[in-house]
Design an enzyme around this catalytic site. Structure first.
Site, PDB file in Angstrom:
ATOM      1  CE  LYS A   1      -0.359  -0.378   5.049  1.00  0.00           C
ATOM      2  NZ  LYS A   1      -1.240  -0.814   6.153  1.00  0.00           N
TER       3      LYS A   1
ATOM      4  NE  ARG B   1      -6.748   0.366  11.215  1.00  0.00           N
ATOM      5  CZ  ARG B   1      -5.514   0.257  10.741  1.00  0.00           C
ATOM      6  NH1 ARG B   1      -4.653   1.250  10.909  1.00  0.00           N
ATOM      7  NH2 ARG B   1      -5.115  -0.825  10.113  1.00  0.00           N
TER       8      ARG B   1
ATOM      9  CE1 TYR C   1      12.566  31.533   4.260  1.00  0.00           C
ATOM     10  CE2 TYR C   1      12.956  29.174   4.024  1.00  0.00           C
ATOM     11  CZ  TYR C   1      12.660  30.408   3.471  1.00  0.00           C
ATOM     12  OH  TYR C   1      12.456  30.499   2.120  1.00  0.00           O
TER      13      TYR C   1
ATOM     14  CG  MET D   1       9.904  23.448  -0.736  1.00  0.00           C
ATOM     15  SD  MET D   1       9.039  24.496  -1.911  1.00  0.00           S
ATOM     16  CE  MET D   1       7.771  25.211  -0.878  1.00  0.00           C
TER      17      MET D   1
HETATM   18  C1  LIG Z   1      -0.511  -1.780   6.861  1.00  0.00           C
HETATM   19  C2  LIG Z   1      -1.064  -3.083   7.269  1.00  0.00           C
HETATM   20  C3  LIG Z   1      -0.221  -4.206   7.383  1.00  0.00           C
HETATM   21  C4  LIG Z   1       1.284  -4.104   7.290  1.00  0.00           C
HETATM   22  O1  LIG Z   1       1.739  -3.550   8.499  1.00  0.00           O
HETATM   23  P1  LIG Z   1       3.309  -3.345   8.817  1.00  0.00           P
HETATM   24  O2  LIG Z   1       3.308  -2.878  10.222  1.00  0.00           O
HETATM   25  O3  LIG Z   1       3.801  -2.333   7.860  1.00  0.00           O
HETATM   26  O4  LIG Z   1       3.958  -4.662   8.632  1.00  0.00           O
HETATM   27  C5  LIG Z   1      -0.807  -5.434   7.638  1.00  0.00           C
HETATM   28  N1  LIG Z   1      -2.146  -5.550   7.811  1.00  0.00           N
HETATM   29  C6  LIG Z   1      -2.972  -4.480   7.742  1.00  0.00           C
HETATM   30  C7  LIG Z   1      -4.429  -4.671   7.953  1.00  0.00           C
HETATM   31  C8  LIG Z   1      -2.461  -3.210   7.484  1.00  0.00           C
HETATM   32  O5  LIG Z   1      -3.273  -2.155   7.465  1.00  0.00           O
END
Ligand SMILES: *Cc1c(COP(=O)(O)O)cnc(C)c1O
Length: 388
Positions: A52, A152, A275, A323
């Protein structure tokens, strides 16, 4: 070991005059080796890849391509658009899951048509997927997420109760490829929630139709064999972030950022730097101005706290992060050690991503997913000290 690149590296294919101000080097062979190290801990050797957020900033297509070439067949993204972009680049027999579930109207049909699998997060999504399966007259594969404490996504206790009682009816046409749950505190082995989530996940599995299960993210893998189940589901450890904070990192680094020194100037009290005149010079020193800033993902919170390395020698970032530029006090290094045109290592073997994160008051995940788009990107070995 080396994972062959699935396609040509555009950066390597176009050797332009070397005008790069900052270079991001990504070692896909190290990513593949990291997955192998994790897979070696899995009871059956099965280890997915969470890719992701554009492969945690490393390039989802490049990462997934390299891992697929190395034998990985299970991939996870967060949202639908990531899956639609990645699916055509994966082998036909690879499985691609969307953690966010059925996102937006018409998602079920679009996923099924593209060969994408949802992680179904509530009874409504399960019903949508089952309805589509009935309409198409074939069963459709999916994962189902059972919430065991993250609160969640996933089926909560009430939904789980209903599913357990009416599984045969509710899952008609749903080919449950995976029961999934997600750990909330895996990076802290002492947290009692780890054992509580394991217990709840086992109890849920005992009441549901038999299918492979997946609980462990990167840190979860290191909680022990009991947490590993049938499929590991790491993200950040693949990319070299330490899944065992406070202990030695069992992973290889996969990312390196080097930025060019543009100027070196002498300073003395009572001058200020940058800055807001935020850094007050207290003694005669030298400031190197380095070509990376918050637009490149060098977080502003690292101003006055960060460190960069010149041939292995650390020097502090002083003043605010701009930046496009960092100002580094190189007065502690020998005269002439840092010159315009030299490279400062900002992340890499000398200054690991976890150390960068700590100095910026954040975690490695945020450093990687903040890596900017302006870098000259090179896919290849990280190399040793400075000099590229
Ligand atoms: C992002 C995620 C993972 C991977 O988590 P890491 O801590 O990066 O290994 C696995 N399962 C779910 C549901 C996630 O949202």
């Amino acid at each position: 070991m080396s994972a062959e690149l699935p396609f040509a590296n555009p950066a390597a294919a176009t050797p332009a005059p070397d005008a790069a101000a900052a270079v991001l080097t990504i070692d896909l062979a190290a990513v593949a080796e990291n997955r192998r190290r994790l897979a070696a801990l899995a009871p059956n050797g099965r280890c997915a890849a969470v890719v992701k957020a554009d492969g945690y900033g490393l390039g989802a297509q490049m990462v997934a391509g390299a891992l697929a070439a190395d034998g990985c067949r299970d991939f996870f993204v967060a949202v639908a658009d990531e899956a639609f972009a990645l699916r055509p680049t994966l082998p036909d027999d690879a499985r691609l899951y969307v953690l966010g579930g059925l996102i937006g109207p018409g998602a079920a049909a679009a996923y099924a048509a593209a060969g994408i699998r949802p992680v179904l997060n509530d009874l409504g999504e399960i019903a949508d997927w089952a309805a589509l399966a009935a309409r198409l007259g074939r069963s459709l594969p999916a994962a189902i997420h059972i919430d065991t404490g993250m609160r969640r996504l996933g089926l909560g206790p009430d939904a789980l109760e209903i599913l357990a009682i009416k599984a045969a009816e509710l899952l008609r046409g749903v080919d449950v490829a995976l029961w999934v749950s997600h750990l909330a505190c895996a990076e802290d082995p002492a947290d009692p929630l780890n054992a509580a989530q394991l217990t709840d996940f086992r109890a849920a599995l005992a009441r549901l139709p038999k299918a492979p299960a997946s609980l462990a993210n990167s840190s979860g893998v290191f909680l022990g064999a009991a947490w590993r189940f049938d499929l590991l589901r790491p993200g950040v450890a693949l990319y070299g972030v330490n899944p065992t904070p406070g202990r030695d990192n069992p992973m290889l680094p996969t990312v390196r950022v080097d930025a060019r020194v543009l100027q070196v100037r002498n300073v003395d009290s009572p001058m200020t730097v940058g800055y807001g005149a935020a850094h007050r010079v207290g003694r005669p020193s030298r400031i190197a101005t380095v070509a990376a800033g918050y637009a490149d993902g060098y977080l502003r919170s690292a101003g006055g706290r960060g460190v960069v390395c010149f041939n292995g020698a650390a020097a502090p970032v002083v003043g605010r992060v701009s930046m496009d530029l960092l100002t580094v006090d190189v007065g502690g290094l020998p005269d002439g050690a840092v010159k315009p045109g030299d490279w400062a290592q900002i992340i890499g073997p000398d200054i690991p991503v976890d150390a960068v994160a700590e100095r910026a008051g954040t975690i490695g995940y945020e450093i990687l997913t903040s890596l900017g788009r302006r870098y000259r990107r090179v896919y290849g070995p990280l190399g040793g000290g400075n000099g590229l």
